[in-house]
Design a protein around this motif. Structure first.
Motif, PDB file in Angstrom:
ATOM      1  N   LEU A  27     -36.751  -5.868  99.256  1.00  0.00           N
ATOM      2  CA  LEU A  27     -35.674  -6.847  99.410  1.00  0.00           C
ATOM      3  C   LEU A  27     -35.258  -7.433  98.064  1.00  0.00           C
ATOM      4  CD1 LEU A  27     -36.862  -8.656 102.657  1.00  0.00           C
ATOM      5  CD2 LEU A  27     -34.859  -7.175 102.399  1.00  0.00           C
ATOM      6  N   ALA A  28     -36.221  -7.642  97.175  1.00  0.00           N
ATOM      7  CA  ALA A  28     -35.887  -8.170  95.844  1.00  0.00           C
ATOM      8  C   ALA A  28     -35.091  -7.149  95.037  1.00  0.00           C
ATOM      9  CB  ALA A  28     -37.152  -8.567  95.099  1.00  0.00           C
ATOM     10  N   LEU A  29     -35.411  -5.868  95.178  1.00  0.00           N
ATOM     11  CA  LEU A  29     -34.676  -4.831  94.465  1.00  0.00           C
ATOM     12  C   LEU A  29     -33.252  -4.686  94.997  1.00  0.00           C
ATOM     13  CD1 LEU A  29     -37.448  -2.123  94.002  1.00  0.00           C
ATOM     14  CD2 LEU A  29     -36.231  -3.333  92.190  1.00  0.00           C
ATOM     15  N   VAL A  30     -33.073  -4.878  96.290  1.00  0.00           N
ATOM     16  CA  VAL A  30     -31.718  -4.900  96.853  1.00  0.00           C
ATOM     17  C   VAL A  30     -30.935  -6.055  96.236  1.00  0.00           C
ATOM     18  CG1 VAL A  30     -30.350  -5.283  98.939  1.00  0.00           C
ATOM     19  CG2 VAL A  30     -32.335  -3.768  99.017  1.00  0.00           C
ATOM     20  N   GLY A  31     -31.598  -7.219  96.128  1.00  0.00           N
ATOM     21  CA  GLY A  31     -30.960  -8.374  95.497  1.00  0.00           C
ATOM     22  C   GLY A  31     -30.615  -8.103  94.048  1.00  0.00           C
ATOM     23  N   LEU A  32     -31.522  -7.455  93.314  1.00  0.00           N
ATOM     24  CA  LEU A  32     -31.264  -7.124  91.917  1.00  0.00           C
ATOM     25  C   LEU A  32     -30.033  -6.234  91.789  1.00  0.00           C
ATOM     26  CD1 LEU A  32     -33.746  -6.071  89.165  1.00  0.00           C
ATOM     27  CD2 LEU A  32     -31.860  -4.551  89.720  1.00  0.00           C
ATOM     28  N   SER A  33     -29.928  -5.240  92.644  1.00  0.00           N
ATOM     29  CA  SER A  33     -28.793  -4.329  92.600  1.00  0.00           C
ATOM     30  C   SER A  33     -27.476  -5.072  92.836  1.00  0.00           C
ATOM     31  CB  SER A  33     -28.979  -3.230  93.658  1.00  0.00           C
ATOM     32  OG  SER A  33     -27.915  -2.318  93.621  1.00  0.00           O
ATOM     33  N   GLN A  34     -27.469  -6.005  93.775  1.00  0.00           N
ATOM     34  CA  GLN A  34     -26.254  -6.750  94.083  1.00  0.00           C
ATOM     35  C   GLN A  34     -25.935  -7.775  92.999  1.00  0.00           C
ATOM     36  OE1 GLN A  34     -26.566  -8.166  98.109  1.00  0.00           O
ATOM     37  NE2 GLN A  34     -26.504  -6.103  98.962  1.00  0.00           N
ATOM     38  N   ILE A  35     -26.965  -8.355  92.396  1.00  0.00           N
ATOM     39  CA  ILE A  35     -26.746  -9.281  91.281  1.00  0.00           C
ATOM     40  C   ILE A  35     -26.162  -8.529  90.088  1.00  0.00           C
ATOM     41  CG2 ILE A  35     -27.940 -10.693  89.545  1.00  0.00           C
ATOM     42  CD1 ILE A  35     -29.813 -11.590  91.842  1.00  0.00           C
ATOM     43  N   ALA A  36     -26.609  -7.303  89.870  1.00  0.00           N
ATOM     44  CA  ALA A  36     -26.048  -6.473  88.795  1.00  0.00           C
ATOM     45  C   ALA A  36     -24.554  -6.252  89.019  1.00  0.00           C
ATOM     46  CB  ALA A  36     -26.781  -5.137  88.725  1.00  0.00           C
ATOM     47  N   ASP A  37     -24.152  -6.048  90.270  1.00  0.00           N
ATOM     48  CA  ASP A  37     -22.728  -5.912  90.594  1.00  0.00           C
ATOM     49  C   ASP A  37     -21.956  -7.164  90.195  1.00  0.00           C
ATOM     50  OD1 ASP A  37     -22.807  -3.346  91.629  1.00  0.00           O
ATOM     51  OD2 ASP A  37     -23.323  -4.035  93.641  1.00  0.00           O
ATOM     52  N   GLN A  38     -22.521  -8.324  90.527  1.00  0.00           N
ATOM     53  CA  GLN A  38     -21.840  -9.578  90.224  1.00  0.00           C
ATOM     54  C   GLN A  38     -21.780  -9.842  88.724  1.00  0.00           C
ATOM     55  OE1 GLN A  38     -22.595 -13.018  92.756  1.00  0.00           O
ATOM     56  NE2 GLN A  38     -23.804 -11.750  94.125  1.00  0.00           N
ATOM     57  N   ILE A  39     -22.844  -9.517  88.012  1.00  0.00           N
ATOM     58  CA  ILE A  39     -22.838  -9.688  86.557  1.00  0.00           C
ATOM     59  C   ILE A  39     -21.773  -8.787  85.933  1.00  0.00           C
ATOM     60  CG2 ILE A  39     -24.167  -9.278  84.438  1.00  0.00           C
ATOM     61  CD1 ILE A  39     -26.671 -10.126  85.978  1.00  0.00           C
ATOM     62  N   LYS A  40     -21.693  -7.559  86.405  1.00  0.00           N
ATOM     63  CA  LYS A  40     -20.681  -6.612  85.914  1.00  0.00           C
ATOM     64  C   LYS A  40     -19.277  -7.170  86.118  1.00  0.00           C
ATOM     65  CE  LYS A  40     -18.853  -2.004  86.969  1.00  0.00           C
ATOM     66  NZ  LYS A  40     -17.614  -2.456  87.644  1.00  0.00           N
ATOM     67  N   ASP A  41     -19.008  -7.702  87.297  1.00  0.00           N
ATOM     68  CA  ASP A  41     -17.673  -8.240  87.586  1.00  0.00           C
ATOM     69  C   ASP A  41     -17.369  -9.467  86.738  1.00  0.00           C
ATOM     70  OD1 ASP A  41     -17.319  -6.254  89.453  1.00  0.00           O
ATOM     71  OD2 ASP A  41     -17.909  -7.500  91.161  1.00  0.00           O
ATOM     72  N   ARG A  42     -18.337 -10.354  86.579  1.00  0.00           N
ATOM     73  CA  ARG A  42     -18.104 -11.594  85.834  1.00  0.00           C
ATOM     74  C   ARG A  42     -17.950 -11.350  84.333  1.00  0.00           C
ATOM     75  NH1 ARG A  42     -18.878 -16.543  88.477  1.00  0.00           N
ATOM     76  NH2 ARG A  42     -19.407 -16.282  90.688  1.00  0.00           N
ATOM     77  N   LEU A  43     -18.579 -10.304  83.829  1.00  0.00           N
ATOM     78  CA  LEU A  43     -18.428  -9.955  82.418  1.00  0.00           C
ATOM     79  C   LEU A  43     -17.253  -9.001  82.191  1.00  0.00           C
ATOM     80  CD1 LEU A  43     -22.177  -9.494  81.351  1.00  0.00           C
ATOM     81  CD2 LEU A  43     -20.687 -11.480  80.979  1.00  0.00           C
ATOM     82  N   HIS A  44     -16.576  -8.635  83.287  1.00  0.00           N
ATOM     83  CA  HIS A  44     -15.387  -7.774  83.235  1.00  0.00           C
ATOM     84  C   HIS A  44     -15.683  -6.420  82.600  1.00  0.00           C
ATOM     85  CE1 HIS A  44     -13.155 -11.317  84.477  1.00  0.00           C
ATOM     86  NE2 HIS A  44     -13.622 -11.976  83.424  1.00  0.00           N
ATOM     87  N   PHE A  45     -16.883  -5.897  82.901  1.00  0.00           N
ATOM     88  CA  PHE A  45     -17.212  -4.547  82.445  1.00  0.00           C
ATOM     89  C   PHE A  45     -16.505  -3.539  83.338  1.00  0.00           C
ATOM     90  CE2 PHE A  45     -21.576  -6.075  80.725  1.00  0.00           C
ATOM     91  CZ  PHE A  45     -20.969  -6.501  79.560  1.00  0.00           C
ATOM     92  N   THR A  46     -15.880  -2.554  82.744  1.00  0.00           N
ATOM     93  CA  THR A  46     -15.127  -1.566  83.531  1.00  0.00           C
ATOM     94  C   THR A  46     -15.733  -0.170  83.475  1.00  0.00           C
ATOM     95  OG1 THR A  46     -13.674  -1.192  81.628  1.00  0.00           O
ATOM     96  CG2 THR A  46     -12.951  -2.828  83.258  1.00  0.00           C
ATOM     97  N   ALA A  47     -16.595   0.074  82.499  1.00  0.00           N
ATOM     98  CA  ALA A  47     -17.193   1.406  82.375  1.00  0.00           C
ATOM     99  C   ALA A  47     -18.036   1.723  83.607  1.00  0.00           C
ATOM    100  CB  ALA A  47     -18.053   1.482  81.115  1.00  0.00           C
ATOM    101  N   ALA A  48     -17.985   2.972  84.036  1.00  0.00           N
ATOM    102  CA  ALA A  48     -18.691   3.383  85.253  1.00  0.00           C
ATOM    103  C   ALA A  48     -20.206   3.184  85.134  1.00  0.00           C
ATOM    104  CB  ALA A  48     -18.385   4.841  85.556  1.00  0.00           C
ATOM    105  N   TYR A  49     -20.726   3.334  83.917  1.00  0.00           N
ATOM    106  CA  TYR A  49     -22.171   3.249  83.720  1.00  0.00           C
ATOM    107  C   TYR A  49     -22.668   1.817  83.535  1.00  0.00           C
ATOM    108  CZ  TYR A  49     -20.892   2.597  78.844  1.00  0.00           C
ATOM    109  OH  TYR A  49     -20.355   2.110  77.688  1.00  0.00           O
ATOM    110  N   SER A  50     -21.755   0.847  83.412  1.00  0.00           N
ATOM    111  CA  SER A  50     -22.157  -0.517  83.058  1.00  0.00           C
ATOM    112  C   SER A  50     -23.082  -1.141  84.103  1.00  0.00           C
ATOM    113  CB  SER A  50     -20.931  -1.405  82.838  1.00  0.00           C
ATOM    114  OG  SER A  50     -20.108  -1.420  83.990  1.00  0.00           O
TER     115      SER A  50
END
Length: 218
Positions: free
Chosen positions: A121-144
């Protein structure tokens, strides 16, 4: 992380499970008494992740993310608790086979449930938090997104090393910061780095497996 009903279901599960550990493990199985605290600490990053939302203010998001990052290593830390399975002495000395001892298998089940539920469950949370960090930092690269996950898992592995081998808790950074930072500064060596690499690989394999499963069922 998920909808409200699922979040509340997870909360109720951990509440009931922690009560069960307290009643049947902490008071009766001294060698596994660590499970109550470790499971509670492993649940904290799951709960914190529930409160990270896309529509909240940047200040609130980054503060919660920092708090989450401090507590997140407590979840994969439970993976190292699996070494306590050796205390069960599972092999019958006369036959060399694993014993069918229900008491032993109950303790095995408690340890596995704590480890798997908190870690997954924590790893699922980590994956979703990574999505939010990517969006908030406006990263567009596929690998970001994967780069963020990679960095977070490395930081978590370092945190597990600090907790497991240096026996440092997050609170020490507040109560004895100079001593704690000195311990952290002196810990870097080949064995430490090897441990971090191995535990990072373990986390990434689980994350990749969850990602593959999620995409398969869509």
């Amino acid at each position: 992380m998920t909808n409200t009903n699922v979040k509340n279901g997870i909360r109720l599960f951990f509440l009931a499970y922690l009560i069960m550990i307290y009643l049947f493990i902490s008071s009766q199985e001294i060698q596994f008494s660590f499970l109550l605290l470790n499971t509670f600490l492993g649940y904290l990053p799951i709960e914190i992740a529930f409160h990270l939302k896309k529509n909240q203010s940047s200040g609130c998001f980054w503060v919660l993310t920092l708090i989450w990052l401090f507590f997140y290593p407590n979840a994969p830390y439970l993976l190292t608790d699996l070494f306590h399975l050796t205390m069960l002495r599972p092999y019958d000395i006369t036959t060399g086979l694993i014993k069918l001892d229900i008491h032993m298998w109950l303790n095995y089940s408690y340890l596995m449930v704590s480890t798997m539920s908190c870690t997954l469950l924590a790893l699922v949370g980590l994956s979703q938090i990574a999505d939010q960090i990517k969006d908030r930092l406006h990263f567009t690269a596929a690998y970001s997104r994967y780069a963020i996950i990679f960095v977070l898992t490395i930081l978590a592995s370092i945190g597990v090393y600090v907790g497991r081998f240096l026996r440092l808790h997050t609170v020490y950074l507040l109560t004895s910061p100079k001593w704690a930072l000195k311990m952290i500064g002196d810990m870097w060596n080949i064995k430490m780095l090897a441990f971090v690499v191995l535990l990072t690989i373990v986390q990434l394999v689980i994350i990749i497996s969850l990602e593959i499963y999620r995409k398969t069922i869509k």
